[in-house]
Motif scaffolding. Structure first.
Motif: not given
Length: 718
Positions: A1-17, A276-286
């Motif tokens: 199965m194709m693996r998903t692209k890794k999230p960015a390791t920078d940005g506010v959420l990444a730094g917070l995590a 946090v940068t993937t599911a956490g971003r969706a949590v913040l939006f939700a």
């Protein structure tokens, strides 16, 4: 199965995590200290609940203001003692018992002067078998614990042909048991579901602990906020129920994503940042969607519902913050031990091979082969469930719908038998005038549906008059509401002096509040839908999907309304589910249910469509994208919905009838949303729309091999 692209390791959420993971001890101590301080202040010095729904420009609100101004002696709560004696109240043994009860009630430090039924013949029926007496409470801040002995005194005196009941708001409150084990049962149910989903006690515990800390802080802040924006007494129960559901769900999404990234071979810190940068971003939006939907209550124009919106939003905000700060700290402590304390499994959780489709994919294929039929069947089912909504009546619970063993219900039954069912639903007329209003009293008393009216009473300052009229029908009867309209629209306007008279009282106040809510509900629905659609369009870059989400959410909420009406108002399975009698739907329940459910439905839409969007950008094929998106989100959405249903259903274990109505409706809506909507309607409708799903004005559909949405939040996948 194709693996998903890794999230960015920078940005506010990444730094917070990354910060919360590395400085986990500091973050945990800060949370514990902060929650402890807020809890001490909130639960120790928070505002008392405000249950006064009066106010505004309604006739009943104006009448209440007039009475408070000119008849201050009529303010304050009262109790009503109802007496029924098979041998009549003049029997020596019966009189001895009644005199003893009256003396004990009069001797209480919380009661004022009382008039015995032996002193006023108007307090006794003609056959002398049923009597009543009003007991004023001496203080406006009488506590529940101070009234409980009075209820016990009355209960203990019943027997040997004499039945006594103590009614009134404080009597009902004194008899109402504490909420009991409802929240505990909800937490236990959520724990079981999480353990089944994760198979690990450690992974199960993280969402629970995270949610509980956030809820404790949120409820304490709610108490403090009550000093500025008052809220009614059901707010804490409702806030705990909503907070528990969303708090566990949000943590569940992030922990699931963390486990997946960890399983791909990454280290714990990288997995935390990715989650946090993937599911956490969706949590913040939700979570933001839920808060925005809740704030739609402000357009109802009712100060206490504004208080409910603010208070519940505080709890949801705390759960969001905890999910992206406290939970990463916990993940830092657990590290690779996230799967510790697990039961042995018969099979591993390896990703399925490309040639072996999951159950969710196979189901999506079934729906997509007959999309029109599937959409019609699902939509028709929801419309059928929503049909009872057309007959919805709004009101407030009274003594007539209390459990049959309560003293307040016994008092209601005795008074209804002796003085008519309308005795507990008096209409209070008031006017600020010195004109002769005897013709008004006669006209009201002669109106069909009125049992009798009291004489005029003049205020001490001589500037206002008041009188009461008792309808022949009870508080919950639709005929009583019709009578109020007839008096206001016909009887008073055509009677000399009647145009100066205001009709109020608790009964009329409930009717006015229900009708005002009914008028404003469509506006609130429109505002919530508009704001939520704007956010969803910004997230998925598609007007079509936003419109689909709005329509589907309306269908599921309408079906939930219909089930509530069928159970509560029509009485279907009512006693089985904890509703002693058929009753109108509590006024605040529909307007509270809508924003909460719309926000929660958008949550699931976000988590599913985000994944579908990602798959579409990768493959360019809507059918494949829907099937893959459903396959990657089905398990976690099912677990999240099961937690919500379990938490909301446990409200049926509590004593508050209004909270039970709201819990029932939300449990049904979430169940429908996670099954009929997500498993049938979404894949069917998206199959029918094809590439039109991704329509956005002035923009062409994105190339599947050149994604235009690199920041689209991913769902916590399995």
């Amino acid at each position: 199965m194709m693996r998903t692209k890794k999230p960015a390791t920078d940005g506010v959420l990444a730094g917070l995590a990354r910060f919360c993971h590395r400085r986990r001890r500091l973050v945990l101590l800060a949370w514990i200290a902060g929650v402890a301080a807020v809890a001490f202040a909130g639960f120790g010095y928070g505002a008392a609940p405000d249950n006064d729904f009066s106010g505004g420009d309604s006739g009943s609100a104006k009448a209440q203001q007039l009475i408070e101004k000119h008849f201050p002696e009529q303010q304050g709560d009262t109790l009503t003692l109802a007496i029924k004696a098979d041998r009549g109240i003049d029997d020596p043994a019966v009189r001895q018992k009644i005199d003893k009860v009256v003396a004990e009630l009069a001797a209480s430090p919380v009661t004022g002067p009382v008039v015995s039924p032996y002193q006023d013949r108007n307090l006794v029926t003609e056959d002398r078998r049923i009597a009543r007496m009003t007991i004023p409470l001496s203080d406006t801040d009488v506590k529940k614990s101070e009234v409980e002995p009075l209820v016990d005194t009355v209960k203990d005196a019943s027997g040997n042909g004499v039945t006594l009941g103590l009614g009134g708001y404080m009597a009902e409150k004194a008899e109402t048991p504490p909420q009991g084990p409802a929240e505990g049962v909800g937490i236990l149910a959520a724990s079981v579901i999480l353990f089944i989903a994760f198979g690990s006690l450690v992974a199960m515990g993280l969402p629970i602990v995270t949610a509980l800390l956030a809820i404790a802080g949120g409820l304490a802040l709610t108490k403090l906020a009550g000093h500025v924006i008052p809220a009614p007494n059901f707010t804490l129960l409702f806030g705990a129920m909503i907070g528990l559901g969303v708090g566990i769900d949000y943590a569940l999404f992030i922990v699931t994503r963390y486990k997946d990234v960890l399983a791909d071979g990454d280290d714990p810190e990288t997995a935390t940042v990715a989650a946090v940068t993937t599911a956490g971003r969706a949590v913040l939006f939700a979570g933001t969607t839920v808060v925005i939907a809740l704030m739609g209550l402000v357009v109802m124009g009712q100060r206490l519902m504004t208080g409910v919106a603010v208070a519940t939003s505080i709890t949801v905000l705390l759960t969001m913050i905890a999910a992206v700060t406290l939970l990463p700290a916990f993940l830092g402590f657990t590290g690779y031990k996230i799967n510790s304390l697990r039961l042995p499994r018969r099979a591993s959780r390896r990703a399925p091979s490309p040639d072996r489709r999951t159950l969710a994919e196979r189901w999506a294929g079934v729906v997509q082969r007959r999309p029109l039929l599937a959409a019609l069947l699902a939509g028709s089912s929801l419309l059928v469930l929503a049909v009872p909504t057309l007959s919805m009546r709004l009101g407030q619970p009274d003594a007539s719908v209390q459990p049959r063993d309560r003293s307040s219900y016994i008092s209601h039954e005795i008074l209804s038998e002796g003085f008519g069912p309308g005795y507990g639903a008096p209409l209070i007329f008031a006017a600020e005038t010195d004109a002769d209003l005897h013709p008004v009293v006669e006209a009201v008393a002669g109106t069909e549906g009125i049992a009798h009216a009291t004489p005029l009473r003049v205020s001490k300052d001589g500037r206002a008059v008041t009188f009461m009229a008792f309808p022949k029908t009870g508080y919950q009867d639709e005929a009583t509401a019709d009578l109020v309209h007839e008096l206001r629209d016909d009887v008073l306007p055509r009677t000399p002096g009647g145009d100066q008279v205001l009709l109020g009282g608790p009964n009329a106040g409930t009717i006015d509040a229900a009708e005002e809510s009914g008028r404003r509900l469509p506006l609130m629905i429109a505002v919530v839908i508009a704001m939520s659609m704007v956010l969803l369009i910004a997230l998925v870059r598609s007007v079509t999907i936003a419109l689909q989400a709005a329509v589907m959410n309306l269908l599921s909420i309408g079906a939930a309304y219909g089930v509530v009406v069928a159970v509560v108002q029509w009485g279907w399975l009512g006693p089985t589910l904890g509703f002693p009698a058929a009753m109108p739907v509590t006024t605040w329940v529909p307007m509270m249910m809508f924003p909460v459910l719309f926000g929660l439905s958008m949550d699931y839409q976000v988590f599913l469509i985000s994944r579908v969007r990602e798959e579409y950008d990768r493959t360019g094929d809507t059918r494949t994208a829907v099937a893959q998106g459903l396959a990657r989100t089905a398990r976690v959405i099912t677990a999240a919905a099961a937690i919500m249903v379990a938490v909301f259903t446990t409200s049926l274990l509590g004593p508050d009838l209004a909270v039970k109505q709201g819990g029932l409706g939300m449990a049904v809506a979430v169940l429908i949303d996670a099954t009929i909507v997500r498993l049938i309607l979404v894949p069917a409708v998206m199959e029918l729309f094809g590439k039109a799903n991704w329509w956005l004005p002035t923009r062409r559909p994105p190339s599947p091999h050149h994604p235009t949405h690199p920041h689209l939040p991913e769902h916590a996948t399995t």
